[in-house]
Structures are given as C-alpha cells and as structure tokens.
Design an enzyme around this catalytic site. Sequence first.
Site, PDB file in Angstrom:
ATOM      1  CE1 TYR A  40      -4.193  -1.551   0.138  1.00 55.36           C
ATOM      2  CE2 TYR A  40      -3.425  -2.689   2.109  1.00 55.36           C
ATOM      3  CZ  TYR A  40      -4.369  -2.526   1.111  1.00 55.36           C
ATOM      4  OH  TYR A  40      -5.470  -3.320   1.066  1.00 55.36           O
ATOM      5  CG  PHE A  90       0.538   0.315  -5.112  1.00 55.88           C
ATOM      6  CD1 PHE A  90       1.607   0.173  -5.983  1.00 55.88           C
ATOM      7  CD2 PHE A  90      -0.225  -0.803  -4.836  1.00 55.88           C
ATOM      8  CE1 PHE A  90       1.906  -1.048  -6.572  1.00 55.88           C
ATOM      9  CE2 PHE A  90       0.053  -2.037  -5.422  1.00 55.88           C
ATOM     10  CZ  PHE A  90       1.126  -2.152  -6.290  1.00 55.88           C
ATOM     11  CE  LYS A 130      -2.125   4.641  -8.093  1.00 59.74           C
ATOM     12  NZ  LYS A 130      -2.066   3.256  -7.594  1.00 59.74           N
ATOM     13  CE1 TYR A 131      -4.430   6.575  -5.577  1.00 59.24           C
ATOM     14  CE2 TYR A 131      -2.093   6.875  -5.130  1.00 59.24           C
ATOM     15  CZ  TYR A 131      -3.226   6.071  -5.138  1.00 59.24           C
ATOM     16  OH  TYR A 131      -3.147   4.764  -4.729  1.00 59.24           O
ATOM     17  CD  GLU A 144      -9.641  -2.681   1.126  1.00 66.01           C
ATOM     18  OE1 GLU A 144      -9.261  -3.860   1.116  1.00 66.01           O
ATOM     19  OE2 GLU A 144      -9.594  -1.924   0.130  1.00 66.01           O
ATOM     20  CG  ASP A 173     -15.646  -9.264  -2.045  1.00 70.65           C
ATOM     21  OD1 ASP A 173     -16.042  -8.566  -2.997  1.00 70.65           O
ATOM     22  OD2 ASP A 173     -14.909 -10.260  -2.196  1.00 70.65           O
ATOM     23  CG  MET A 174     -16.310  -5.015  -5.089  1.00 67.66           C
ATOM     24  SD  MET A 174     -15.310  -3.965  -6.179  1.00 67.66           S
ATOM     25  CE  MET A 174     -13.851  -3.721  -5.172  1.00 67.66           C
ATOM     26  CD  GLU A 202      -5.903   2.852  -5.863  1.00 66.04           C
ATOM     27  OE1 GLU A 202      -4.889   3.085  -6.556  1.00 66.04           O
ATOM     28  OE2 GLU A 202      -6.016   3.246  -4.692  1.00 66.04           O
ATOM     29  CD  GLU A 210      -3.307  -6.268  -9.653  1.00 68.27           C
ATOM     30  OE1 GLU A 210      -3.985  -5.549  -8.884  1.00 68.27           O
ATOM     31  OE2 GLU A 210      -2.072  -6.168  -9.765  1.00 68.27           O
TER      32      GLU A 210
END
Length: 599
Positions: free
Chosen positions: A287, A290, A296-297, A355, A383-384, A399, A408
């Site tokens: 984490y 990244f 990226k952000y 998350e 879990d979504m 992301e 992924e």
Amino acid sequence: MPLGERAGDKSESRYCGVETEFHDDMPQLLAHNVSSGGFDFVVSPLMDPSYRPSLMDRDHGGSGVLPFAGSDLVLSPSHWSSHVVGMPSSCSKGDIVRQLCQLWLRIPLLKTDDDSMDVNPTNLVDSWELWNSFRMLCEHHNQLSIALDVLSSIPSANSLGRWFGESVRAAIIDTDSFLTNSRGYPCLSKPHQKLITGFFNHSIQIVVSGKPVHSLPKGSRDLAANHNDSNFDGVQGHPLRPYLDYIGYLYQRMDPLPEQERFELGYRDFLQSPLQPLMDNLEAQTYETFEKDAVKYIQYQRAICKALQDRVPEERLSMTSTVLMVVGAGRGPLVRASLQAAEETGRKLKIYAVEKNPNAVVTLHSLVKLEGWENIVTIVSSDMRCWDAPEKADILVSELLGSFGDNELSPECLDGAQRFLKDDGISIPSSYTSFIQPVTASKLYNDVKSHKDLVHFETAYVVKLHNVARLAASQPVFTFTHPNRSTKRSNQRYKKLQFEIPSDTGSAMLHGFAGYFDATLYKDVHLGIEPSTATPNMFSWFAIFFPLRTPVIVHPGSALEVHFWRCCGPTKVWYEWCVTSPCRSPIHNSNGRSHWVGL
C-alpha cells in the site's frame, strides 16, 4: 578508474577495458594498462601463442593438459576477477580447456541493411545469425554471452535494437572506427555515439582495441570531444588514453538517471508474481509504495473533477450532494483524491469507502478520524461483490487495474459492484485495454528456464523491462467497459494478432510477449503504461511478461501470428497463449494448469 559518476548508476558499463596482446608478466601488464593507463581491466590472451600441445609430451600427472600460462598466484583472486578477461587462443580445442569458464562469443557487428555501399549485396552476412546459430547449439546456455566488435560502419537502428535484448556483455571498438576531429583527436560519428550511449544504458562495457592511429598535437592536454562538442581534458601517457578519455566523455555527458529510474534500478529484469488482490490481502508496504505514486492520483483527481462538474451543474451546487463510492479503498488515497476534487470544484460529496482487507479498514478509520471526515465518509468493511448498498451511487471509483489491465480481476469486481450504481452513473475508470508486444528477452528467458519446470514457462510475470528488444509496435488485445449493461455479459475473451517485424531488423529471436494497459478514467483523462501513450513518471505498474517455452526465430518478411485467450471458471481466471506462425507452439497454460488468478 570508472568513466564517471552518474547519480544512482552503479552498472558495469562504468568501466572501460583495453584489448592487449599476450604478456607473460600479468602484473606488469596490469600496471601499464590499469594502474598507469587508466583502464579498468584488460582483455588479453592467457595462453602463449607459440604454445602447441600437439608438439609437446603429455605431462606425467595424467591430466592431459599441460600448463599453458603463468601461475594464477601472480594476482589475487579479486584482481583476476575484476581486472582480467582472458581470451582463448586458436589452439584451445580440447574439451577440458573449453569447459573451464563462461564464454563471451566475439561477434562482428556487420552492416547488412540496404544502404550498405561497401558490401556485396549478394553476400550479406547478418552477424545476429552467427550468434544465434552458436547459442542454439549450446541450448541457450546462460553462461554464453556476447562481445560485439563495433566496426566503422554499423547497421540500421532496428537491426542494432535486437542486441539490447541479447546477453551482450561488452562492445569492442577498434581505433580504426574512430574519426578525427578538427584538432586531430579521436571522435566517433553521431550514429556511433548513439550506439555507445545505448550500450551504457544496458550495462554493456566498452573495450578499446587496436593501435593508436591519431597523431596527436604535442604538448596539448585539451582533447576535443567531436566536431561540434565541447572540449575535455585528457591525460597523456598510455598510447590509447585519448580513446579512453573520449569514451569517458560520452559517458559523462549523459543525463543523470531520474529519481524514478534510480528507484526502479533494483527491479530491472526481475521476475515477480502478479498480485492476487482477491485471494490475498495486500501488505502495508505494498500500500505504501502505491500511495507514493502522486501522478496516478493526480490523474484520478482530474477525472473525478470532470465527473462532478458533469454530474452537478453550477445552478444546483447548493442543493445537490453527489454519492461517490470508492470500491477497493485500500488505506484511503482515492478517498483523499475525491475530497480534493470536491473542494476544487465546489461540489458536495457523500463517500462510501468499501474495503475487504481488515487491516486496511483499521487504517481507514484512523485516517477518517484524523482528518475529520466522519460526516462525509462512511467506511464499509466488505467485499464489494457481497455488500448491499443502502443507496445508489452517482460515481463509482476504483483502482483495481493490473499490469495487463484486467489481470487483477477488475472486470469481475466491477461487474459485481455496478448493481449499486445508478442507471446513468459514472464509472472511473470507464474502460481499459490490454496490449501485447513481441520481445527478445534472453535474460528473462534464462531466468524462467533455470526453474526447469513447465509451471514457470506458463506463468505471467510482472517485471521492470530493461534488457529487452521490442520487435514491433504493441497491439490491443482485450477491452473492458464499465458500467457493462449488456444482457449477455461475459468476461471471456479471445484475440488473434499478427505482427510485422520491420524488414531492416533482420532475423530475431522471440522469447515472449510484453503486456501493458491503457485506461480511460473519464472522458479525455487516461493513464497507462503502453509505451507509445504511457503516463510520464508513474511507477505503480511494471509491464507483464508472457514467456514462450521454446523461443521462436522470426525471419524478415515472415508473419508472426499470436493467439491470446482470457478464460473464466467458477473460481479462477487465467490466460492462455500460443504462436501459430512462423511455427506452431503449444498452447501455454491450458485450462489454467500452471497459473491463475483466484476469484
């Protein structure tokens, strides 16, 4: 004496050697060329050219090999390993002698393209073919490397590019290949300079060979680099020192490595298994790495700004609150980017941060409390794909992309999450496409081969590609769009691709395929790692590498036909791939027998 210092560059290409004749006093040879001459090592015959074992009696010890050089005790082991590269003589034909050490095969870098005026076109020889014939006889042995003889005439850029994916250890430049500048000092042509810079960047050492052919002005210490370049100081003494100084000048004028490149040095050509974000919870260090990718952000924030502006017109700012869900929130970087976008555009937000990793959820709670976001951000530990949302979202942000885009399981995750997105809701990213590119990558191939099993040849690896030759432009493979409202939704894919290798490249060895992605976050905001459109200074993703069990030779004018499948089962997703032209390979990873991503 290294050629110079570049920030972060500790590669072997910092050292320059010199080719010498046989000398029976190795310490004296090193003293003249290294200690006094400024070179870092010598390339020298270790055997007296007059040695002829066939004319001598066998020794009585029964070894079958008589002493042919001085004692190895004249130098310390560290001096032998760091300052001497031994050359076998033409009489080293016995198996025992030939098997004593690793081998650099000396290959002339012949000019073979159509604009060669000094070679008979009907008798063109491709030096790569010489190398390839030898290494195939040796079954791609990992102790076999190349020393390229750079001549005064060099091939086309595409032809030269092949060598950067091969195991080239040294480039030997004869003094005859140097030009003379206006002050009488040695220099190289612009194409040669570009080639040498490429060698430096790929950790290929330079070796100066031959006798001095430039009559230097006496008493001058001012060496001109080339016809147009600035001057540099040279030290007289060794007859080849002006050539060394010029090579050093080329090295020193290179731009320093950017901070990102310095960070990635340790990852170059290192095979890593891709993440399994659904099966495994990411570690804190992952984490953290990244989250440092500011580029990226910034792109995500730009996309969210545009989505908010489209979603809420100016006249409704005071009465509208946008529901935004970050699915796969991790430790909160996209939550922060969303809030910054809301502040930048003057829009009101209500955020759900979803998350599944319990450790990341703990960090999220601390972040929300620390930043005072309690009235804006709701944390959901789930879990979504399993969560029942209390309301529909206007914007869904994630992301979940891997090096190959979908590797992924972003499609499966977002398909499961889109049920709580409004019918006119926005997904960020809105689409992404994977790409593949044929590459020569002898180091990666040998690293995979070293495992001596099928599984590793049927695994896709994340890798910071460096010592590779890209044989053709990349082509798109699979595209996914979100939200996916199709009634016949399937994430299985198949694609056949044909690549054309440029005719002036010559024959090349295909070791596998590099994989990339390009994603549209929202409208004209994109991010990706596909080489022609890659987002600058972004380091969250390295490329992916699909190896071939048996390398394929691709000749000029022959088609390269490739097949890729994305396969889906009840519990896993996997890729299969094969080549059908110019020859047929097996289908790699059939039924996901060696590698898969768990659902």
